[in-house]
Design a protein around this motif. Structure first.
Motif, PDB file in Angstrom:
ATOM      1  N   HIS A 144      -9.313 -25.294  -9.350  1.00 17.61           N
ATOM      2  CA  HIS A 144      -9.563 -24.946  -7.952  1.00 17.61           C
ATOM      3  C   HIS A 144     -11.007 -25.271  -7.592  1.00 17.61           C
ATOM      4  O   HIS A 144     -11.876 -25.322  -8.452  1.00 17.61           O
ATOM      5  N   THR A 145     -11.237 -25.383  -6.299  1.00 18.21           N
ATOM      6  CA  THR A 145     -12.594 -25.524  -5.772  1.00 18.21           C
ATOM      7  C   THR A 145     -13.144 -24.122  -5.501  1.00 18.21           C
ATOM      8  O   THR A 145     -12.375 -23.147  -5.419  1.00 18.21           O
ATOM      9  N   PRO A 146     -14.464 -24.003  -5.337  1.00 16.76           N
ATOM     10  CA  PRO A 146     -15.014 -22.684  -4.965  1.00 16.76           C
ATOM     11  C   PRO A 146     -14.400 -22.137  -3.673  1.00 16.76           C
ATOM     12  O   PRO A 146     -14.160 -20.932  -3.570  1.00 16.76           O
ATOM     13  N   ALA A 147     -14.110 -22.998  -2.713  1.00 14.90           N
ATOM     14  CA  ALA A 147     -13.492 -22.534  -1.465  1.00 14.90           C
ATOM     15  C   ALA A 147     -12.093 -21.984  -1.712  1.00 14.90           C
ATOM     16  O   ALA A 147     -11.687 -20.991  -1.089  1.00 14.90           O
ATOM     17  N   GLN A 148     -11.340 -22.600  -2.609  1.00 21.02           N
ATOM     18  CA  GLN A 148      -9.983 -22.131  -2.901  1.00 21.02           C
ATOM     19  C   GLN A 148      -9.992 -20.766  -3.584  1.00 21.02           C
ATOM     20  O   GLN A 148      -9.150 -19.919  -3.293  1.00 21.02           O
ATOM     21  N   VAL A 149     -10.948 -20.535  -4.491  1.00 17.30           N
ATOM     22  CA  VAL A 149     -10.991 -19.227  -5.151  1.00 17.30           C
ATOM     23  C   VAL A 149     -11.561 -18.163  -4.210  1.00 17.30           C
ATOM     24  O   VAL A 149     -11.076 -17.025  -4.195  1.00 17.30           O
ATOM     25  N   ALA A 150     -12.558 -18.518  -3.409  1.00 14.55           N
ATOM     26  CA  ALA A 150     -13.115 -17.543  -2.460  1.00 14.55           C
ATOM     27  C   ALA A 150     -12.057 -17.146  -1.433  1.00 14.55           C
ATOM     28  O   ALA A 150     -11.902 -15.956  -1.107  1.00 14.55           O
ATOM     29  N   SER A 151     -11.317 -18.124  -0.938  1.00 18.50           N
ATOM     30  CA  SER A 151     -10.251 -17.834   0.034  1.00 18.50           C
ATOM     31  C   SER A 151      -9.148 -17.000  -0.592  1.00 18.50           C
ATOM     32  O   SER A 151      -8.628 -16.071   0.038  1.00 18.50           O
ATOM     33  N   GLY A 152      -8.791 -17.307  -1.827  1.00 16.43           N
ATOM     34  CA  GLY A 152      -7.780 -16.516  -2.526  1.00 16.43           C
ATOM     35  C   GLY A 152      -8.230 -15.076  -2.702  1.00 16.43           C
ATOM     36  O   GLY A 152      -7.464 -14.140  -2.454  1.00 16.43           O
ATOM     37  N   ALA A 153      -9.489 -14.898  -3.121  1.00 18.29           N
ATOM     38  CA  ALA A 153     -10.003 -13.539  -3.315  1.00 18.29           C
ATOM     39  C   ALA A 153     -10.011 -12.753  -2.006  1.00 18.29           C
ATOM     40  O   ALA A 153      -9.608 -11.584  -1.973  1.00 18.29           O
ATOM     41  N   LEU A 154     -10.429 -13.393  -0.935  1.00 17.54           N
ATOM     42  CA  LEU A 154     -10.469 -12.719   0.363  1.00 17.54           C
ATOM     43  C   LEU A 154      -9.063 -12.397   0.868  1.00 17.54           C
ATOM     44  O   LEU A 154      -8.773 -11.257   1.259  1.00 17.54           O
ATOM     45  N   LEU A 155      -8.182 -13.384   0.845  1.00 12.66           N
ATOM     46  CA  LEU A 155      -6.817 -13.167   1.330  1.00 12.66           C
ATOM     47  C   LEU A 155      -6.096 -12.116   0.496  1.00 12.66           C
ATOM     48  O   LEU A 155      -5.402 -11.239   1.034  1.00 12.66           O
ATOM     49  N   GLY A 156      -6.262 -12.168  -0.822  1.00  9.43           N
ATOM     50  CA  GLY A 156      -5.620 -11.184  -1.697  1.00  9.43           C
ATOM     51  C   GLY A 156      -6.064  -9.770  -1.395  1.00  9.43           C
ATOM     52  O   GLY A 156      -5.247  -8.850  -1.302  1.00  9.43           O
ATOM     53  N   ALA A 157      -7.373  -9.581  -1.219  1.00  8.27           N
ATOM     54  CA  ALA A 157      -7.893  -8.240  -0.937  1.00  8.27           C
ATOM     55  C   ALA A 157      -7.402  -7.727   0.413  1.00  8.27           C
ATOM     56  O   ALA A 157      -6.960  -6.581   0.526  1.00  8.27           O
ATOM     57  N   VAL A 158      -7.456  -8.575   1.425  1.00  9.95           N
ATOM     58  CA  VAL A 158      -7.079  -8.146   2.776  1.00  9.95           C
ATOM     59  C   VAL A 158      -5.585  -7.835   2.860  1.00  9.95           C
ATOM     60  O   VAL A 158      -5.182  -6.762   3.329  1.00  9.95           O
ATOM     61  N   LEU A 159      -4.747  -8.767   2.414  1.00 10.32           N
ATOM     62  CA  LEU A 159      -3.299  -8.547   2.527  1.00 10.32           C
ATOM     63  C   LEU A 159      -2.832  -7.366   1.685  1.00 10.32           C
ATOM     64  O   LEU A 159      -2.018  -6.549   2.144  1.00 10.32           O
ATOM     65  N   ALA A 160      -3.321  -7.250   0.459  1.00 10.08           N
ATOM     66  CA  ALA A 160      -2.907  -6.143  -0.394  1.00 10.08           C
ATOM     67  C   ALA A 160      -3.336  -4.807   0.205  1.00 10.08           C
ATOM     68  O   ALA A 160      -2.557  -3.857   0.286  1.00 10.08           O
ATOM     69  N   ARG A 161      -4.578  -4.744   0.654  1.00 11.36           N
ATOM     70  CA  ARG A 161      -5.105  -3.492   1.209  1.00 11.36           C
ATOM     71  C   ARG A 161      -4.383  -3.068   2.480  1.00 11.36           C
ATOM     72  O   ARG A 161      -3.975  -1.916   2.626  1.00 11.36           O
ATOM     73  N   VAL A 162      -4.202  -3.993   3.402  1.00  9.41           N
ATOM     74  CA  VAL A 162      -3.546  -3.678   4.680  1.00  9.41           C
ATOM     75  C   VAL A 162      -2.093  -3.242   4.436  1.00  9.41           C
ATOM     76  O   VAL A 162      -1.629  -2.245   4.990  1.00  9.41           O
ATOM     77  N   THR A 163      -1.389  -3.977   3.600  1.00  7.39           N
ATOM     78  CA  THR A 163       0.014  -3.645   3.328  1.00  7.39           C
ATOM     79  C   THR A 163       0.154  -2.305   2.636  1.00  7.39           C
ATOM     80  O   THR A 163       0.951  -1.454   3.041  1.00  7.39           O
ATOM     81  N   PHE A 164      -0.633  -2.098   1.577  1.00  7.60           N
ATOM     82  CA  PHE A 164      -0.545  -0.858   0.820  1.00  7.60           C
ATOM     83  C   PHE A 164      -0.862   0.347   1.712  1.00  7.60           C
ATOM     84  O   PHE A 164      -0.151   1.360   1.680  1.00  7.60           O
ATOM     85  N   ALA A 165      -1.921   0.225   2.511  1.00  6.48           N
ATOM     86  CA  ALA A 165      -2.302   1.329   3.402  1.00  6.48           C
ATOM     87  C   ALA A 165      -1.206   1.623   4.424  1.00  6.48           C
ATOM     88  O   ALA A 165      -0.950   2.784   4.755  1.00  6.48           O
ATOM     89  N   ALA A 166      -0.547   0.600   4.911  1.00  5.48           N
ATOM     90  CA  ALA A 166       0.498   0.788   5.924  1.00  5.48           C
ATOM     91  C   ALA A 166       1.786   1.368   5.342  1.00  5.48           C
ATOM     92  O   ALA A 166       2.461   2.155   5.999  1.00  5.48           O
ATOM     93  N   VAL A 167       2.119   0.996   4.115  1.00  7.45           N
ATOM     94  CA  VAL A 167       3.414   1.389   3.545  1.00  7.45           C
ATOM     95  C   VAL A 167       3.372   2.731   2.825  1.00  7.45           C
ATOM     96  O   VAL A 167       4.307   3.499   2.891  1.00  7.45           O
ATOM     97  N   ARG A 168       2.282   3.014   2.171  1.00  5.89           N
ATOM     98  CA  ARG A 168       2.275   4.258   1.373  1.00  5.89           C
ATOM     99  C   ARG A 168       2.207   5.455   2.251  1.00  5.89           C
ATOM    100  O   ARG A 168       2.595   6.486   2.048  1.00  5.89           O
TER     101      ARG A 168
END
Length: 168
Positions: A144-168
């Motif tokens: 991966h490029t640095p942009a691909q890992v940075a984007s993955g880290a950001l997207l993973g944190a945001v989607l996981a956090r928003v979903t978990f907070a909404a569902v639990r």
């Protein structure tokens, strides 16, 4: 301030964890290994976009089946929320993968810490250097490029956090 989780019987908690892991990790890993043995993809990282999308679709189906089973059997809401957060994160990564090779490894590492902070407060942020280490390894391996890992880290944190907070 994180909300306290309801106390659960230790054995039941372990059993629900095994069910979640079975559908989110074990079955997908067996599928990937089978694909490698049959020559459908070269390694467990599944770098080619078409093959990657096939694997992601399979994992989404596996997580869906696991979530349905957990809901039918009355899994604790927090455990179900965790698996739904995995699904949502992978669905977002899959959508990006149609046009760009975003880092799933960085997304999972970052999303995991995001979920831990929602559950236990800010102390899991101390483990965030592990996300940097995972991200570095993905670029050092030239996967991966640095942009691909940075984007993955950001997207993973945001989607996981928003979903978990909404569902639990």
């Amino acid at each position: 301030m994180p909300s306290r989780l309801p106390a659960a019987d230790h054995a039941a908690g372990v059993a629900w964890g095994v069910v979640g892991a079975l559908f989110a990790a074990v079955i997908p890993t067996l599928f990937i290994n089978s694909g490698i043995r049959h020559g459908h993809w070269g390694d467990r990282h599944v770098g080619a976009r078409t093959a990657r999308l096939v694997v992601m679709a399979f994992i989404l189906a596996s997580i869906t089946a696991g979530t349905a089973l957990m809901a039918a059997l009355g899994a604790p809401r927090t455990m179900t929320a965790l698996v739904v957060a995995m699904f949502t994160t992978l669905a977002g990564l899959t959508a990006v993968t149609f046009t760009w090779k975003i880092s799933v490894h960085a997304a999972v590492a970052s999303g995991s810490i995001a979920l831990l902070t929602l559950t236990y407060g800010p102390w899991p942020l101390a483990a965030y250097p592990l996300v940097a280490l995972v991200s570095w390894s993905r670029t050092a391996l030239r996967d991966h490029t640095p942009a691909q890992v940075a984007s993955g880290a950001l997207l993973g944190a945001v989607l996981a956090r928003v979903t978990f907070a909404a569902v639990r």
